[in-house]
Design a protein around this motif. Structure first.
Motif, mmCIF file in Angstrom:
data_model
loop_
_atom_site.group_PDB
_atom_site.id
_atom_site.type_symbol
_atom_site.label_atom_id
_atom_site.label_comp_id
_atom_site.label_asym_id
_atom_site.label_seq_id
_atom_site.Cartn_x
_atom_site.Cartn_y
_atom_site.Cartn_z
ATOM 1 N N GLU A 176 -7.928 6.861 -10.601
ATOM 2 C CA GLU A 176 -7.706 5.504 -10.113
ATOM 3 C C GLU A 176 -6.339 5.019 -10.579
ATOM 4 O O GLU A 176 -5.895 5.360 -11.670
ATOM 5 C CB GLU A 176 -8.785 4.554 -10.626
ATOM 6 N N ASP A 201 0.981 4.052 -2.989
ATOM 7 C CA ASP A 201 0.815 5.486 -2.752
ATOM 8 C C ASP A 201 1.968 6.279 -3.352
ATOM 9 O O ASP A 201 1.763 7.337 -3.955
ATOM 10 C CB ASP A 201 0.712 5.773 -1.248
ATOM 11 N N GLU A 248 1.668 6.188 -7.199
ATOM 12 C CA GLU A 248 0.563 7.043 -7.623
ATOM 13 C C GLU A 248 0.943 8.523 -7.541
ATOM 14 O O GLU A 248 0.686 9.298 -8.469
ATOM 15 C CB GLU A 248 -0.680 6.776 -6.779
ATOM 16 N N LYS A 301 0.841 -1.201 0.000
ATOM 17 C CA LYS A 301 0.000 0.000 0.000
ATOM 18 C C LYS A 301 0.873 1.248 0.000
ATOM 19 O O LYS A 301 0.608 2.205 -0.741
ATOM 20 C CB LYS A 301 -0.922 -0.017 1.229
ATOM 21 N N LYS A 343 -3.826 1.446 -10.823
ATOM 22 C CA LYS A 343 -3.680 -0.007 -10.715
ATOM 23 C C LYS A 343 -2.203 -0.347 -10.865
ATOM 24 O O LYS A 343 -1.517 0.211 -11.715
ATOM 25 C CB LYS A 343 -4.460 -0.747 -11.803
ATOM 26 N N PHE A 392 -3.304 -4.499 -7.550
ATOM 27 C CA PHE A 392 -3.727 -3.503 -6.566
ATOM 28 C C PHE A 392 -4.480 -2.428 -7.325
ATOM 29 O O PHE A 392 -3.984 -1.907 -8.325
ATOM 30 C CB PHE A 392 -2.529 -2.882 -5.844
ATOM 31 N N HIS A 393 -5.685 -2.092 -6.870
ATOM 32 C CA HIS A 393 -6.534 -1.113 -7.538
ATOM 33 C C HIS A 393 -6.953 -0.070 -6.511
ATOM 34 O O HIS A 393 -7.757 -0.346 -5.623
ATOM 35 C CB HIS A 393 -7.752 -1.819 -8.134
ATOM 36 N N LYS A 394 -6.390 1.127 -6.642
ATOM 37 C CA LYS A 394 -6.678 2.207 -5.699
ATOM 38 C C LYS A 394 -7.677 3.170 -6.309
ATOM 39 O O LYS A 394 -7.451 3.723 -7.376
ATOM 40 C CB LYS A 394 -5.400 2.957 -5.322
ATOM 41 N N GLN A 395 -8.800 3.341 -5.601
ATOM 42 C CA GLN A 395 -9.828 4.289 -5.980
ATOM 43 C C GLN A 395 -9.885 5.387 -4.916
ATOM 44 O O GLN A 395 -9.124 5.347 -3.941
ATOM 45 C CB GLN A 395 -11.169 3.570 -6.093
ATOM 46 N N THR A 424 -9.120 0.676 -1.590
ATOM 47 C CA THR A 424 -8.081 -0.004 -2.355
ATOM 48 C C THR A 424 -8.413 -1.489 -2.339
ATOM 49 O O THR A 424 -8.614 -2.072 -1.275
ATOM 50 C CB THR A 424 -6.678 0.233 -1.755
#
Length: 115
Positions: free
Chosen positions: A52, A22, A25, A18, A54, A62-65, A69
Protein backbone atom coordinates in the motif's frame (compact mmCIF):
# COMPACT_ATOMS: atom_id res chain seq x y z
CA UNK A 1 -0.88 25.03 21.87
CA UNK A 2 -1.79 27.33 18.98
CA UNK A 3 -4.93 26.51 17.03
CA UNK A 4 -4.33 25.38 13.47
CA UNK A 5 -5.82 27.56 10.74
CA UNK A 6 -8.80 26.32 8.77
CA UNK A 7 -7.98 24.60 5.51
CA UNK A 8 -8.25 26.28 2.13
CA UNK A 9 -8.40 23.62 -0.56
CA UNK A 10 -6.98 24.29 -4.02
CA UNK A 11 -8.53 22.78 -7.12
CA UNK A 12 -7.15 19.26 -7.55
CA UNK A 13 -7.04 17.23 -10.75
CA UNK A 14 -7.72 13.68 -9.52
CA UNK A 15 -6.51 12.05 -12.74
CA UNK A 16 -3.21 13.92 -12.55
CA UNK A 17 -2.85 13.04 -8.87
CA UNK A 18 -3.54 9.35 -9.59
CA UNK A 19 -0.87 9.37 -12.33
CA UNK A 20 1.60 11.02 -9.96
CA UNK A 21 0.77 8.50 -7.22
CA UNK A 22 1.40 5.63 -9.65
CA UNK A 23 4.75 7.16 -10.66
CA UNK A 24 5.83 7.70 -7.05
CA UNK A 25 4.76 4.19 -6.06
CA UNK A 26 6.67 2.63 -8.97
CA UNK A 27 9.83 4.54 -8.06
CA UNK A 28 9.53 3.55 -4.41
CA UNK A 29 9.08 -0.12 -5.31
CA UNK A 30 11.95 -0.16 -7.81
CA UNK A 31 14.37 1.59 -5.45
CA UNK A 32 13.17 -0.09 -2.21
CA UNK A 33 12.18 3.25 -0.69
CA UNK A 34 9.80 3.13 2.27
CA UNK A 35 9.35 6.86 2.81
CA UNK A 36 9.97 10.11 0.97
CA UNK A 37 9.70 13.53 2.58
CA UNK A 38 9.53 16.44 0.15
CA UNK A 39 10.72 19.94 1.01
CA UNK A 40 7.14 21.25 1.06
CA UNK A 41 6.26 18.72 3.80
CA UNK A 42 4.45 16.23 1.58
CA UNK A 43 5.23 12.62 2.42
CA UNK A 44 4.99 9.43 0.43
CA UNK A 45 4.98 6.16 2.36
CA UNK A 46 5.09 2.68 0.83
CA UNK A 47 4.44 -0.41 2.94
CA UNK A 48 6.17 -3.35 1.28
CA UNK A 49 4.32 -5.87 3.49
CA UNK A 50 0.85 -4.73 2.42
CA UNK A 51 1.91 -3.17 -0.90
CA UNK A 52 0.00 0.00 0.00
CA UNK A 53 1.13 3.55 -0.74
CA UNK A 54 0.01 6.80 0.86
CA UNK A 55 0.85 10.31 -0.28
CA UNK A 56 -0.14 13.08 2.13
CA UNK A 57 0.15 16.85 1.86
CA UNK A 58 -1.76 20.07 1.23
CA UNK A 59 -4.87 18.91 3.09
CA UNK A 60 -5.14 15.67 1.12
CA UNK A 61 -4.33 11.97 1.61
CA UNK A 62 -4.16 9.52 -1.29
CA UNK A 63 -4.17 5.86 -0.20
CA UNK A 64 -3.52 3.26 -2.89
CA UNK A 65 -4.30 -0.36 -2.12
CA UNK A 66 -4.29 -3.42 -4.38
CA UNK A 67 -7.82 -2.91 -5.72
CA UNK A 68 -8.83 0.63 -4.76
CA UNK A 69 -7.44 4.11 -4.28
CA UNK A 70 -9.04 6.30 -1.60
CA UNK A 71 -8.79 10.05 -1.28
CA UNK A 72 -9.42 12.10 1.84
CA UNK A 73 -9.71 15.88 1.56
CA UNK A 74 -9.96 18.24 4.49
CA UNK A 75 -12.96 20.33 3.53
CA UNK A 76 -12.45 24.02 2.85
CA UNK A 77 -13.10 25.97 6.02
CA UNK A 78 -13.06 22.86 8.22
CA UNK A 79 -11.56 23.03 11.69
CA UNK A 80 -8.19 21.40 11.08
CA UNK A 81 -7.91 19.96 14.58
CA UNK A 82 -11.29 18.25 14.24
CA UNK A 83 -10.32 17.02 10.77
CA UNK A 84 -7.13 15.49 12.18
CA UNK A 85 -9.19 13.62 14.76
CA UNK A 86 -11.56 12.34 12.05
CA UNK A 87 -8.66 11.18 9.86
CA UNK A 88 -6.99 9.51 12.82
CA UNK A 89 -10.20 7.56 13.54
CA UNK A 90 -10.12 6.04 10.04
CA UNK A 91 -6.61 4.73 10.64
CA UNK A 92 -4.07 7.24 9.34
CA UNK A 93 -0.84 7.51 11.31
CA UNK A 94 0.29 10.66 13.06
CA UNK A 95 3.11 11.00 10.51
CA UNK A 96 0.61 10.97 7.65
CA UNK A 97 -1.66 13.41 9.49
CA UNK A 98 1.21 15.80 10.12
CA UNK A 99 2.16 15.78 6.45
CA UNK A 100 -1.46 16.37 5.50
CA UNK A 101 -1.64 19.67 7.38
CA UNK A 102 2.04 20.65 7.38
CA UNK A 103 2.93 20.02 11.03
CA UNK A 104 5.17 17.55 12.84
CA UNK A 105 4.13 14.14 14.10
CA UNK A 106 4.83 15.40 17.61
CA UNK A 107 2.39 18.28 17.11
CA UNK A 108 -0.28 15.83 15.95
CA UNK A 109 0.39 13.64 18.99
CA UNK A 110 -0.07 16.60 21.34
CA UNK A 111 -3.20 17.73 19.47
CA UNK A 112 -4.83 14.29 19.58
CA UNK A 113 -3.83 13.26 23.11
CA UNK A 114 -7.25 14.20 24.47
CA UNK A 115 -9.13 12.36 21.71
Amino acid sequence: MAKLPTTQQDTIDLNLMKDQLDTIEKQMQEENIEQIKYRDGTRAIHDFDTNETKVAGNGTIFHKQKNITSVHFINTGADTTEALADLHKVGHTQTVLGATVGVSQQYVSETLKDE
